[in-house]
Design a protein around this motif. Structure first.
Motif, PDB file in Angstrom:
ATOM      1  N   VAL A   1     -11.007  -2.215  -0.455  1.00  0.00           N
ATOM      2  CA  VAL A   1     -11.257  -2.892  -1.725  1.00  0.00           C
ATOM      3  C   VAL A   1     -12.557  -3.681  -1.702  1.00  0.00           C
ATOM      4  O   VAL A   1     -13.374  -3.588  -2.601  1.00  0.00           O
ATOM      5  CB  VAL A   1     -10.075  -3.828  -2.083  1.00  0.00           C
ATOM      6  CG1 VAL A   1     -10.417  -4.696  -3.267  1.00  0.00           C
ATOM      7  CG2 VAL A   1      -8.827  -3.004  -2.369  1.00  0.00           C
ATOM      8  N   SER A   2     -12.764  -4.462  -0.672  1.00  0.00           N
ATOM      9  CA  SER A   2     -13.915  -5.359  -0.597  1.00  0.00           C
ATOM     10  C   SER A   2     -15.037  -4.746   0.220  1.00  0.00           C
ATOM     11  O   SER A   2     -14.791  -4.003   1.172  1.00  0.00           O
ATOM     12  CB  SER A   2     -13.477  -6.668   0.065  1.00  0.00           C
ATOM     13  OG  SER A   2     -14.589  -7.411   0.482  1.00  0.00           O
TER      14      SER A   2
ATOM     15  N   ALA B   1      -6.352  -2.907   1.277  1.00  0.00           N
ATOM     16  CA  ALA B   1      -7.234  -4.066   1.282  1.00  0.00           C
ATOM     17  C   ALA B   1      -8.544  -3.810   2.016  1.00  0.00           C
ATOM     18  O   ALA B   1      -9.580  -4.348   1.651  1.00  0.00           O
ATOM     19  CB  ALA B   1      -6.512  -5.248   1.920  1.00  0.00           C
TER      20      ALA B   1
ATOM     21  N   GLU C   1       0.841  -1.185   0.000  1.00  0.00           N
ATOM     22  CA  GLU C   1       0.000   0.000   0.000  1.00  0.00           C
ATOM     23  C   GLU C   1       0.885   1.247   0.000  1.00  0.00           C
ATOM     24  O   GLU C   1       2.015   1.205   0.488  1.00  0.00           O
ATOM     25  CB  GLU C   1      -0.896   0.023   1.253  1.00  0.00           C
ATOM     26  CG  GLU C   1      -2.143  -0.804   1.118  1.00  0.00           C
ATOM     27  CD  GLU C   1      -1.908  -2.293   1.386  1.00  0.00           C
ATOM     28  OE1 GLU C   1      -0.869  -2.629   1.974  1.00  0.00           O
ATOM     29  OE2 GLU C   1      -2.761  -3.096   1.000  1.00  0.00           O
TER      30      GLU C   1
ATOM     31  N   CYS D   1      -8.636   7.744  -0.587  1.00  0.00           N
ATOM     32  CA  CYS D   1      -9.038   6.343  -0.518  1.00  0.00           C
ATOM     33  C   CYS D   1     -10.549   6.220  -0.373  1.00  0.00           C
ATOM     34  O   CYS D   1     -11.119   6.581   0.666  1.00  0.00           O
ATOM     35  CB  CYS D   1      -8.341   5.660   0.662  1.00  0.00           C
ATOM     36  SG  CYS D   1      -8.633   3.882   0.746  1.00  0.00           S
TER      37      CYS D   1
ATOM     38  N   PRO E   1     -14.085   3.628  -2.101  1.00  0.00           N
ATOM     39  CA  PRO E   1     -14.313   2.367  -2.812  1.00  0.00           C
ATOM     40  C   PRO E   1     -13.993   2.447  -4.303  1.00  0.00           C
ATOM     41  O   PRO E   1     -13.592   1.458  -4.904  1.00  0.00           O
ATOM     42  CB  PRO E   1     -15.803   2.104  -2.584  1.00  0.00           C
ATOM     43  CG  PRO E   1     -16.086   2.764  -1.277  1.00  0.00           C
ATOM     44  CD  PRO E   1     -15.250   4.014  -1.293  1.00  0.00           C
TER      45      PRO E   1
ATOM     46  N   THR F   1     -11.561   4.374  -5.558  1.00  0.00           N
ATOM     47  CA  THR F   1     -10.104   4.503  -5.653  1.00  0.00           C
ATOM     48  C   THR F   1      -9.451   3.951  -4.381  1.00  0.00           C
ATOM     49  O   THR F   1      -8.846   4.698  -3.614  1.00  0.00           O
ATOM     50  CB  THR F   1      -9.692   5.975  -5.834  1.00  0.00           C
ATOM     51  OG1 THR F   1     -10.188   6.737  -4.724  1.00  0.00           O
ATOM     52  CG2 THR F   1     -10.219   6.544  -7.142  1.00  0.00           C
ATOM     53  N   PRO F   2      -9.571   2.636  -4.139  1.00  0.00           N
ATOM     54  CA  PRO F   2      -9.041   2.071  -2.888  1.00  0.00           C
ATOM     55  C   PRO F   2      -7.517   2.053  -2.866  1.00  0.00           C
ATOM     56  O   PRO F   2      -6.870   1.754  -3.864  1.00  0.00           O
ATOM     57  CB  PRO F   2      -9.602   0.652  -2.883  1.00  0.00           C
ATOM     58  CG  PRO F   2      -9.781   0.322  -4.323  1.00  0.00           C
ATOM     59  CD  PRO F   2     -10.171   1.618  -4.993  1.00  0.00           C
TER      60      PRO F   2
ATOM     61  N   ASN G   1     -15.730  -2.866  -6.904  1.00  0.00           N
ATOM     62  CA  ASN G   1     -14.804  -3.637  -7.714  1.00  0.00           C
ATOM     63  C   ASN G   1     -14.470  -2.870  -8.978  1.00  0.00           C
ATOM     64  O   ASN G   1     -14.874  -3.252 -10.067  1.00  0.00           O
ATOM     65  CB  ASN G   1     -15.426  -5.002  -8.070  1.00  0.00           C
ATOM     66  CG  ASN G   1     -15.737  -5.812  -6.842  1.00  0.00           C
ATOM     67  OD1 ASN G   1     -14.828  -6.113  -6.070  1.00  0.00           O
ATOM     68  ND2 ASN G   1     -16.993  -6.141  -6.639  1.00  0.00           N
TER      69      ASN G   1
END
Length: 196
Positions: free
Chosen positions: A161-162, A158, A124, A150, A152, A154-155, A193
């Motif tokens: 991301v989900s 980790a 990261e 940051c 969803p 442009t994550p 995603n």
């Protein structure tokens, strides 16, 4: 941490044998639950009940899918196909013997070896504190990048991301300001995603 909800899908294969020692060592209740809302609520209820009684044991609230011994057939299949390996975990780093890789008999199907990608490392950006979030050291809102660089869409780490990640959940429910969730009641799938 006062208690843990253990993931029922993992326990349905692996069983609960690993948990009693942890519950005793850390003096916390561990309740195995499913993922449906009522399963989670039942798990919380059972954990609170233990806390109120000063107990710290493993309780299976997902007996319809989980047996103490797990699924021996699935366990044998895992042992036949995989071997334990050191693994790098995003935001945390290398943890010895914490992951799996395909065993020698399946090496011809192992993408790490077929495509020579064993040296690829992901990290990261320095501003991302996902590792600290994963370890419970900070809340997502304590990361300077949260909700700014940051999101969803442009994550950076980790946990964003989900839709199961802590940062994504904080973003969705706007715990940083107590305000309403963005764009309605959920994050659109394309935001969760962005790559695929």
């Amino acid at each position: 941490m006062q208690g843990f909800l253990a993931a029922g899908h993992v326990c349905s294969v692996m069983g609960t044998a690993e948990y009693p020692e942890l519950a005793e060592k850390h003096r916390v209740p561990i309740v195995v639950t499913g993922f449906e809302p009522l399963d989670i609520l039942e798990g919380i209820r059972r954990a609170v009940h233990q806390l109120e009684r000063g107990e710290h044991r493993v309780d299976n609230a997902y007996a319809r899918a989980v047996r103490d011994e797990g699924n021996p057939v699935a366990q044998r299949m895992i042992e036949d196909v995989f071997e334990v390996a050191d693994r790098n975990w995003r935001g945390i780093g290398l943890i010895p013997a914490s992951g799996w890789r395909l065993g020698e008999a399946f090496r011809d199907h192992d993408a790490e070896h077929l495509f020579d990608v064993t040296d690829i490392r992901t990290e990261e950006p320095a501003v991302c504190r996902a590792g600290e979030v994963l370890q419970g050291l900070i809340k997502p809102t304590e990361c300077e990048a949260f909700g700014k660089a940051c999101t969803p869409r442009t994550p950076l780490g980790a946990t964003m991301v989900s839709n199961e990640g802590a940062c994504a959940a904080y973003y969705l429910y706007r715990r940083m300001s107590g305000g309403p969730a963005p764009r309605g009641s959920r994050i659109p799938q394309e935001e969760m995603n962005p790559v695929g």
